[in-house]
Enzyme design. Structure first.
Site, PDB file in Angstrom:
ATOM      1  N   ASP A 130     -65.803   2.145  37.143  1.00 58.12           N
ATOM      2  CA  ASP A 130     -65.131   1.208  36.341  1.00 58.12           C
ATOM      3  C   ASP A 130     -64.932  -0.265  35.633  1.00 58.12           C
ATOM      4  OD1 ASP A 130     -65.702   3.238  35.242  1.00 58.12           O
ATOM      5  OD2 ASP A 130     -64.020   3.515  33.783  1.00 58.12           O
ATOM      6  N   HIS A 188     -63.767   1.226  23.119  1.00 60.28           N
ATOM      7  CA  HIS A 188     -63.436   2.397  23.746  1.00 60.28           C
ATOM      8  C   HIS A 188     -62.118   3.381  23.036  1.00 60.28           C
ATOM      9  CE1 HIS A 188     -64.865   5.397  26.683  1.00 60.28           C
ATOM     10  NE2 HIS A 188     -63.720   6.251  27.163  1.00 60.28           N
ATOM     11  N   ASN A 191     -59.646   9.784  25.440  1.00 55.35           N
ATOM     12  CA  ASN A 191     -58.403   9.915  26.949  1.00 55.35           C
ATOM     13  C   ASN A 191     -57.629   8.981  26.924  1.00 55.35           C
ATOM     14  OD1 ASN A 191     -58.577  12.865  26.133  1.00 55.35           O
ATOM     15  ND2 ASN A 191     -59.983  13.523  28.214  1.00 55.35           N
ATOM     16  N   GLY A 192     -59.013   7.870  27.443  1.00 55.84           N
ATOM     17  CA  GLY A 192     -57.963   6.539  28.153  1.00 55.84           C
ATOM     18  C   GLY A 192     -58.744   5.360  26.376  1.00 55.84           C
ATOM     19  N   ASP A 262     -54.384  15.548  22.047  1.00 57.55           N
ATOM     20  CA  ASP A 262     -55.398  15.431  21.716  1.00 57.55           C
ATOM     21  C   ASP A 262     -55.516  15.193  20.058  1.00 57.55           C
ATOM     22  OD1 ASP A 262     -58.508  16.690  20.468  1.00 57.55           O
ATOM     23  OD2 ASP A 262     -58.623  17.508  21.532  1.00 57.55           O
ATOM     24  N   ARG A 264     -57.315  15.418  17.669  1.00 61.67           N
ATOM     25  CA  ARG A 264     -57.696  16.634  16.680  1.00 61.67           C
ATOM     26  C   ARG A 264     -56.331  16.634  15.439  1.00 61.67           C
ATOM     27  NH1 ARG A 264     -62.773  18.420  20.113  1.00 61.67           N
ATOM     28  NH2 ARG A 264     -61.266  17.624  21.877  1.00 61.67           N
ATOM     29  N   GLU A 313     -66.340   7.829  18.486  1.00 63.36           N
ATOM     30  CA  GLU A 313     -66.998   8.321  17.599  1.00 63.36           C
ATOM     31  C   GLU A 313     -67.147   9.858  16.671  1.00 63.36           C
ATOM     32  OE1 GLU A 313     -69.922   9.322  21.020  1.00 63.36           O
ATOM     33  OE2 GLU A 313     -69.162   7.831  22.463  1.00 63.36           O
TER      34      GLU A 313
HETATM   35  P1  AMP Z   1     -63.073  10.732  25.698  1.00 65.43           P
HETATM   36  O1  AMP Z   1     -62.109  10.563  26.451  1.00 65.43           O
HETATM   37  O2  AMP Z   1     -64.289  10.327  25.724  1.00 65.43           O
HETATM   38  O3  AMP Z   1     -63.931  12.436  26.206  1.00 65.43           O
HETATM   39  O4  AMP Z   1     -62.569  11.805  24.282  1.00 65.43           O
HETATM   40  C1  AMP Z   1     -61.865  12.386  24.168  1.00 65.43           C
HETATM   41  C2  AMP Z   1     -60.953  12.916  23.287  1.00 65.43           C
HETATM   42  O5  AMP Z   1     -61.283  12.603  22.096  1.00 65.43           O
HETATM   43  C3  AMP Z   1     -59.788  13.745  23.033  1.00 65.43           C
HETATM   44  O6  AMP Z   1     -59.015  13.912  23.406  1.00 65.43           O
HETATM   45  C4  AMP Z   1     -59.982  13.821  21.261  1.00 65.43           C
HETATM   46  O7  AMP Z   1     -58.370  13.170  21.464  1.00 65.43           O
HETATM   47  C5  AMP Z   1     -60.940  12.690  20.813  1.00 65.43           C
HETATM   48  N1  AMP Z   1     -61.801  13.734  20.163  1.00 65.43           N
HETATM   49  C6  AMP Z   1     -62.980  14.082  20.419  1.00 65.43           C
HETATM   50  N2  AMP Z   1     -63.644  15.240  19.203  1.00 65.43           N
HETATM   51  C7  AMP Z   1     -62.574  14.643  18.822  1.00 65.43           C
HETATM   52  C8  AMP Z   1     -62.191  14.576  17.041  1.00 65.43           C
HETATM   53  N3  AMP Z   1     -63.701  15.276  16.011  1.00 65.43           N
HETATM   54  N4  AMP Z   1     -61.973  14.207  16.171  1.00 65.43           N
HETATM   55  C9  AMP Z   1     -60.721  13.173  16.999  1.00 65.43           C
HETATM   56  N5  AMP Z   1     -60.357  13.415  17.800  1.00 65.43           N
HETATM   57  C10 AMP Z   1     -61.717  13.814  19.124  1.00 65.43           C
END
Ligand code: AMP
Length: 377
Positions: A130, A188, A191-192, A262, A264, A313
């Site tokens: 990374d 970006h 989670n991070g 999370d 959401r 996203e």
């Molecule tokens: P990543 O590390 O890119 O996989 O992002 C994971 C994080 O994205 C999860 O812990 C959620 O907090 C957030 N996430 C995923 N889907 C959604 C959604 N539909 N709306 C808001 N946050 C989301």
């Protein structure tokens, strides 16, 4: 992934490892399923993934030796790795050594490598770091204002992270804008969380630093904090250094502010009137706004900002909070466009907006597959 055709054969995700309701999603042409399991560790997660890959009905391989290369995203490569590399015993030792600098990631990355070596013994194992994309950050941005010897002798500097993602989406944005000479901020949010100032395709500044702890508010990490708070906690509040480290890495960020990790869940609570969740969302967006201001200044202008990763996203709420009252930077969000759901690259600014606001799904897996394939062929 079939390479070099880049055909996606099967995809999936293991989420919430270590929590009670861990989920595995698994997608092939014929199947699209979601399972909830109790998954304690990364190796348990990977073992379940392999069961699915080999499943007589849902699977896509009949024997593990059909997998020729396994690409591993590894978070911290320090100054030892500026390129994608074949994994050897020495490489694993280095990844272990850098675990001290990326305690949330490198141990899981190494565990993934060890399990993959056992499960796919005939495959080549490749690490994609990374930190690599950020090698172009100039000294004025990557140095800390501490005695020079700590930089020269101990390698204390900004390394930067999420490099594969920032590289992938910035290349997509440059292609979309149609101009090589560009000033882009990639955001970006997963989670991070991190932001990069990308000038003419190169990373020139980045919000994570020596370790992936600095900058934005993340799921369980605080991001920017006055370091004197750490001394105060140890000297006057009875914390040990280890306690503080755990607190800032695993118990802070959105979790510390709301009790949820999370986004959401936090958005749903905020909608139901939960004041802590409402404040946490505002704080999160406010921090991002400040970095947009800083990076627009660093680049003396701005052509586009790009939202990516799980939150970037999917969360129209965070994008709305970040982009409101930002006319001074030429940002004007189109509310209807922002609220539309789509998995494709999209422009969500109004036609009057001077700066493009883009949502670009990141594809770290494809970037990793490409780099791993290039290395072994
Ligand atoms: P990543 O590390 O890119 O996989 O992002 C994971 C994080 O994205 C999860 O812990 C959620 O907090 C957030 N996430 C995923 N889907 C959604 C959604 N539909 N709306 C808001 N946050 C989301």
């Amino acid at each position: 992934m079939d390479m070099p055709s880049e055909t996606l054969i099967c995809s999936g995700l293991v989420e919430r490892i270590g929590y009670k309701n861990a989920t595995i999603s698994y997608k092939t042409n014929g199947e699209n399923l979601q399972q909830t399991h109790h998954i304690e560790t990364h190796s348990q997660g990977l073992e379940r993934v392999v069961e699915l890959l080999l499943d007589p009905k849902k699977g896509v391989i009949t024997h593990t030796n059909e997998i020729k290369v396994v690409g591993h995203r590894v978070v911290h490569g320090g100054n030892s790795f500026s390129d994608t590399t074949l994994i050897t015993t020495e490489v694993k030792d280095k990844i272990q050594e850098y675990a001290a600098l990326a305690p949330l990631h490198n141990p899981g990355n190494l565990e993934g490598i060890l399990v993959a070596e056992e499960i796919f013994p005939s495959a080549k194992q490749v690490a994609i770091f990374d930190t690599a994309f950020h090698q172009t950050i100039p000294e004025k941005a990557k140095r800390y204002a501490i005695p020079t010897s700590l930089y020269e002798e101990n390698g204390i500097q900004v390394y930067g992270f999420h490099g594969t993602s920032h590289q992938y989406v910035s290349e997509k944005a440059i292609a979309y804008l149609g101009k090589e000479s560009s000033k882009i901020i990639t955001i970006h949010l997963g989670n991070g969380c991190s932001m990069t100032a990308v000038k003419d395709g190169k990373s020139i500044d980045h919000s994570l630093g020596f370790t992936p702890s600095n900058g934005l508010i993340m799921g369980t990490r605080s991001g920017d904090i006055d370091h004197a708070i750490i001394f105060h906690m140890v000297n006057n509040l009875g914390y040990t250094l280890d306690n503080v480290k755990t607190l800032l890495t695993n118990q802070s960020g959105m979790l510390g502010l709301t009790g949820h990790v999370d986004l959401r869940d936090i958005q749903a609570e905020a909608e139901n009137g939960n004041k802590d969740c409402q404040l946490a969302l505002s704080m999160n967006a406010y921090r991002i706004k400040k970095y947009i201001g800083a990076y627009a200044a660093a680049m003396n202008g701005l052509d586009a900002i790009v939202f990516t990763a799980g939150i970037g996203e999917n969360s129209s709420v965070i994008r709305q909070l970040v982009c409101e009252d930002m006319e001074v930077f030429g940002l004007n969000l189109g509310t209807t466009k922002n609220n539309k759901r789509s998995g494709d690259l999209r422009e969500i600014n109004t036609t009057a907006s001077k700066v493009k606001i883009l949502v670009i799904p990141t594809n770290e897996e494809l970037e990793i597959a490409k780099q791993a394939y290039e290395l072994v062929t």
